[in-house]
Design a protein around this motif. Structure first.
Motif, PDB file in Angstrom:
ATOM      1  N   ILE A  48     -24.721 103.608 112.834  1.00 12.99           N
ATOM      2  CA  ILE A  48     -23.941 102.373 112.779  1.00 12.99           C
ATOM      3  C   ILE A  48     -22.637 102.569 113.553  1.00 12.99           C
ATOM      4  CG2 ILE A  48     -22.837 100.671 111.261  1.00 12.99           C
ATOM      5  CD1 ILE A  48     -25.878 100.838 110.897  1.00 12.99           C
ATOM      6  N   GLY A  49     -22.357 101.622 114.420  1.00 14.15           N
ATOM      7  CA  GLY A  49     -21.157 101.703 115.260  1.00 14.15           C
ATOM      8  C   GLY A  49     -21.438 100.913 116.519  1.00 14.15           C
ATOM      9  N   CYS A  50     -20.446 100.852 117.419  1.00 17.01           N
ATOM     10  CA  CYS A  50     -20.679 100.146 118.695  1.00 17.01           C
ATOM     11  C   CYS A  50     -21.872 100.765 119.400  1.00 17.01           C
ATOM     12  CB  CYS A  50     -19.450 100.262 119.591  1.00 17.01           C
ATOM     13  SG  CYS A  50     -18.035  99.337 118.983  1.00 17.01           S
ATOM     14  N   HIS A  51     -22.007 102.101 119.336  1.00 16.35           N
ATOM     15  CA  HIS A  51     -23.114 102.791 120.014  1.00 16.35           C
ATOM     16  C   HIS A  51     -24.476 102.259 119.570  1.00 16.35           C
ATOM     17  CE1 HIS A  51     -22.623 104.917 116.188  1.00 16.35           C
ATOM     18  NE2 HIS A  51     -23.913 105.106 116.261  1.00 16.35           N
ATOM     19  N   HIS A  67     -25.296 104.359 108.240  1.00 10.47           N
ATOM     20  CA  HIS A  67     -24.229 105.063 108.952  1.00 10.47           C
ATOM     21  C   HIS A  67     -24.355 106.573 108.702  1.00 10.47           C
ATOM     22  CE1 HIS A  67     -20.551 105.542 111.017  1.00 10.47           C
ATOM     23  NE2 HIS A  67     -19.737 105.611 109.979  1.00 10.47           N
ATOM     24  N   GLY A  91     -22.636 107.974 117.107  1.00 11.42           N
ATOM     25  CA  GLY A  91     -21.216 108.019 117.462  1.00 11.42           C
ATOM     26  C   GLY A  91     -20.579 109.292 116.922  1.00 11.42           C
ATOM     27  N   ASP A  92     -19.344 109.567 117.352  1.00  7.11           N
ATOM     28  CA  ASP A  92     -18.691 110.790 116.860  1.00  7.11           C
ATOM     29  C   ASP A  92     -18.379 110.660 115.366  1.00  7.11           C
ATOM     30  OD1 ASP A  92     -17.019 109.087 118.765  1.00  7.11           O
ATOM     31  OD2 ASP A  92     -15.444 109.902 117.495  1.00  7.11           O
ATOM     32  N   GLY A  93     -18.092 109.445 114.911  1.00  3.53           N
ATOM     33  CA  GLY A  93     -17.893 109.259 113.465  1.00  3.53           C
ATOM     34  C   GLY A  93     -19.224 109.398 112.741  1.00  3.53           C
ATOM     35  N   ASP A  94     -20.228 108.734 113.268  1.00  8.46           N
ATOM     36  CA  ASP A  94     -21.568 108.721 112.679  1.00  8.46           C
ATOM     37  C   ASP A  94     -22.149 110.144 112.588  1.00  8.46           C
ATOM     38  OD1 ASP A  94     -23.777 106.620 112.098  1.00  8.46           O
ATOM     39  OD2 ASP A  94     -24.801 107.973 113.475  1.00  8.46           O
ATOM     40  N   ASN A 120     -16.494 108.752 121.808  1.00  7.23           N
ATOM     41  CA  ASN A 120     -15.274 108.050 122.257  1.00  7.23           C
ATOM     42  C   ASN A 120     -14.066 108.475 121.437  1.00  7.23           C
ATOM     43  OD1 ASN A 120     -15.803 106.681 119.886  1.00  7.23           O
ATOM     44  ND2 ASN A 120     -16.587 104.847 120.888  1.00  7.23           N
ATOM     45  N   LEU A 122     -13.153 108.276 118.483  1.00  2.71           N
ATOM     46  CA  LEU A 122     -12.662 107.502 117.329  1.00  2.71           C
ATOM     47  C   LEU A 122     -13.754 106.580 116.784  1.00  2.71           C
ATOM     48  CD1 LEU A 122     -12.194 104.757 119.047  1.00  2.71           C
ATOM     49  CD2 LEU A 122      -9.838 105.454 119.173  1.00  2.71           C
ATOM     50  N   TYR A 123     -13.441 105.968 115.646  1.00  2.00           N
ATOM     51  CA  TYR A 123     -14.333 104.947 115.083  1.00  2.00           C
ATOM     52  C   TYR A 123     -14.023 103.650 115.821  1.00  2.00           C
ATOM     53  CZ  TYR A 123     -15.116 107.740 110.745  1.00  2.00           C
ATOM     54  OH  TYR A 123     -15.465 108.680 109.831  1.00  2.00           O
ATOM     55  N   ALA A 124     -14.947 103.188 116.655  1.00  2.00           N
ATOM     56  CA  ALA A 124     -14.643 102.017 117.480  1.00  2.00           C
ATOM     57  C   ALA A 124     -14.991 100.701 116.782  1.00  2.00           C
ATOM     58  CB  ALA A 124     -15.364 102.118 118.813  1.00  2.00           C
ATOM     59  N   LEU A 125     -16.191 100.618 116.203  1.00  2.00           N
ATOM     60  CA  LEU A 125     -16.622  99.336 115.610  1.00  2.00           C
ATOM     61  C   LEU A 125     -15.645  98.847 114.547  1.00  2.00           C
ATOM     62  CD1 LEU A 125     -19.044  97.274 115.694  1.00  2.00           C
ATOM     63  CD2 LEU A 125     -19.881  98.410 113.667  1.00  2.00           C
ATOM     64  N   THR A 126     -15.063  99.786 113.805  1.00  3.45           N
ATOM     65  CA  THR A 126     -14.136  99.405 112.743  1.00  3.45           C
ATOM     66  C   THR A 126     -12.689  99.318 113.274  1.00  3.45           C
ATOM     67  OG1 THR A 126     -14.295 101.713 112.106  1.00  3.45           O
ATOM     68  CG2 THR A 126     -15.462 100.145 110.729  1.00  3.45           C
TER      69      THR A 126
HETATM   70  C1  LIG Z   1     -21.443 104.667 104.529  1.00  2.74           C
HETATM   71  C2  LIG Z   1     -20.590 103.805 105.429  1.00  2.74           C
HETATM   72  N1  LIG Z   1     -19.286 104.096 105.551  1.00  2.74           N
HETATM   73  C3  LIG Z   1     -18.514 103.367 106.380  1.00  2.74           C
HETATM   74  C4  LIG Z   1     -19.051 102.322 107.086  1.00  2.74           C
HETATM   75  C5  LIG Z   1     -18.168 101.481 107.980  1.00  2.74           C
HETATM   76  N2  LIG Z   1     -18.342 101.844 109.372  1.00  2.74           N
HETATM   77  C6  LIG Z   1     -19.175 101.125 110.166  1.00  2.74           C
HETATM   78  S1  LIG Z   1     -19.157 101.671 111.747  1.00  2.74           S
HETATM   79  C7  LIG Z   1     -18.036 102.870 111.358  1.00  2.74           C
HETATM   80  C8  LIG Z   1     -17.474 103.795 112.398  1.00  2.74           C
HETATM   81  C9  LIG Z   1     -18.323 104.008 113.578  1.00  2.74           C
HETATM   82  O1  LIG Z   1     -17.725 104.957 114.414  1.00  2.74           O
HETATM   83  P1  LIG Z   1     -18.604 105.840 115.347  1.00  2.74           P
HETATM   84  O2  LIG Z   1     -19.735 106.422 114.604  1.00  2.74           O
HETATM   85  O3  LIG Z   1     -17.730 106.817 116.050  1.00  2.74           O
HETATM   86  O4  LIG Z   1     -19.245 104.785 116.338  1.00  2.74           O
HETATM   87  P2  LIG Z   1     -18.573 103.857 117.456  1.00  2.74           P
HETATM   88  O5  LIG Z   1     -18.295 102.545 116.810  1.00  2.74           O
HETATM   89  O6  LIG Z   1     -17.355 104.546 117.952  1.00  2.74           O
HETATM   90  O7  LIG Z   1     -19.651 103.751 118.497  1.00  2.74           O
HETATM   91  C10 LIG Z   1     -17.697 102.849 110.016  1.00  2.74           C
HETATM   92  C11 LIG Z   1     -16.731 103.770 109.376  1.00  2.74           C
HETATM   93  C12 LIG Z   1     -20.426 102.053 106.933  1.00  2.74           C
HETATM   94  N3  LIG Z   1     -21.034 101.081 107.623  1.00  2.74           N
HETATM   95  N4  LIG Z   1     -21.175 102.802 106.101  1.00  2.74           N
END
Ligand SMILES: Cc1ncc(C[n+]2csc(CCOP(=O)(O)OP(=O)(O)O)c2C)c(N)n1
Ligand code: SF4
Length: 285
Positions: A48-51, A67, A91-94, A120, A122-126
């Motif tokens: 889950i994320g922009c990626h 996520h 993603g790097d957060g994911d 990237n 950082l957490y981009a989608l949020t």
């Molecule tokens: C268990 C859980 N925690 C938090 C979230 C909220 N959330 C959605 S996307 C995201 C961050 C995504 O960051 P990253 O993985 O780096 O992807 P990017 O958007 O940078 O591509 C978060 C914290 C969620 N959906 N599920």
């Protein structure tokens, strides 16, 4: 035959103009066309994320996990049908935050999948909070006075955890990234590509210009079989010294190649054995 037209979906990409996800996506589609990856022989899994939006824009069998959970979904797919080319987009957060545990164990077990890290920083989608890849001192929405934490080095972490193909790419160099994706998929074992993917909206430190000025490709004299050197290289990340290319590659049996039940044919082709639940409970409890 896979064609660019055949990979189209009705969805129009909604990534911000200039986002590194756009060129990463282009590189993947080029690789798919070159290698003939399609619905019959490949699967994409994303977190889950922009990626994760990449799945909406690419016509291929795909699954968007919770996520942080694309890697266990992908290893499950590979176990069920090890003939498939399996790709994880994370993603790097994911991958390093919520999914960190899954990453290290998939590396350790050398599952034969390719993990593409949309890094990237950082957490981009949020909307731009600190992730486990954000360098110390960088200001983000969640750390307006600067990130106090020391980040993970994704390649060092994957190497230490047992991954057998480790590379870094810059999303803006589409031909090189295409080539790396193909090599990573050809590798029989866990392949990890850390793709430096500028988030033009929320990350004003790691821009396209920054990566164009500060990256270089490992040369022909670099020995990608030397683990010690790969460790040292994987920790280089600074002005004018961010290496790109294949850091390490090692031939080792993949997890799937060592499982007796998978030797004869893929798991999905085995007929299910039907058992009575009561009998099974009696037998095993
Ligand atoms: C268990 C859980 N925690 C938090 C979230 C909220 N959330 C959605 S996307 C995201 C961050 C995504 O960051 P990253 O993985 O780096 O992807 P990017 O958007 O940078 O591509 C978060 C914290 C969620 N959906 N599920
Ligand atoms: S917020 Fe960042 S990562 Fe997300 S689409 Fe926009 S530029 Fe890309």
């Amino acid at each position: 035959m896979t064609t660019l037209d055949g990979l189209k979906t009705p969805c129009i990409p909604n990534w911000c103009p200039g986002c590194g996800n756009l060129s990463l996506w282009a590189a993947f589609k080029n690789a798919a066309v070159e290698e003939g990856w399609d619905n019959t022989n490949a699967a994409m899994v994303a977190g889950i994320g922009c990626h994760g939006h990449i799945l909406n824009f690419t016509k291929m069998c795909s699954f968007e996990g919770l996520h942080g959970r694309p890697i266990p979904v992908a290893t499950g797919i590979k176990m069920a049908n090890h003939d498939l080319n399996v790709f994880v987009f994370t993603g790097d957060g994911d991958c390093l935050g919520e999914g960190g545990n899954h990453l290290i164990h998939a590396c350790r077990r050398n599952h034969d999948i390719t993990v593409i890290l949309h890094d990237n920083q950082l957490y981009a989608l949020t909307t731009g909070q600190t992730s486990p890849a954000t360098p110390q001192g960088i200001k983000t929405k969640s750390t307006p006075a600067g990130n106090p934490d020391i980040p993970f080095m994704p390649l060092t972490l994957a190497l230490a955890s047992g991954a057998t193909f480790i590379a870094r790419a810059y999303a803006g160099d589409i031909p090189k990234l295409t080539e790396l994706m193909i090599k990573a998929n050809d590798h029989k074992g866990f392949s990890f590509i850390d793709v430096l993917q500028p988030c033009v909206t929320f990350n004003k430190d790691f821009t396209h210009e920054f990566f164009q000025e500060n990256t270089y490709y490992l040369g022909n004299d670099y020995d990608s079989t030397n683990k010690e050197k790969a460790f040292k290289k994987s920790m280089d990340f600074g002005e004018k010294q961010i290496p790109l290319g294949i850091f390490y590659q090692e031939d080792k049996p993949s997890c799937e190649s060592q499982i007796a039940q998978l030797k004869e044919k893929v798991l999905v082709e085995h007929s299910p054995v039907r058992e009575n639940l009561n009998t099974l409970f009696k037998k095993y409890t």
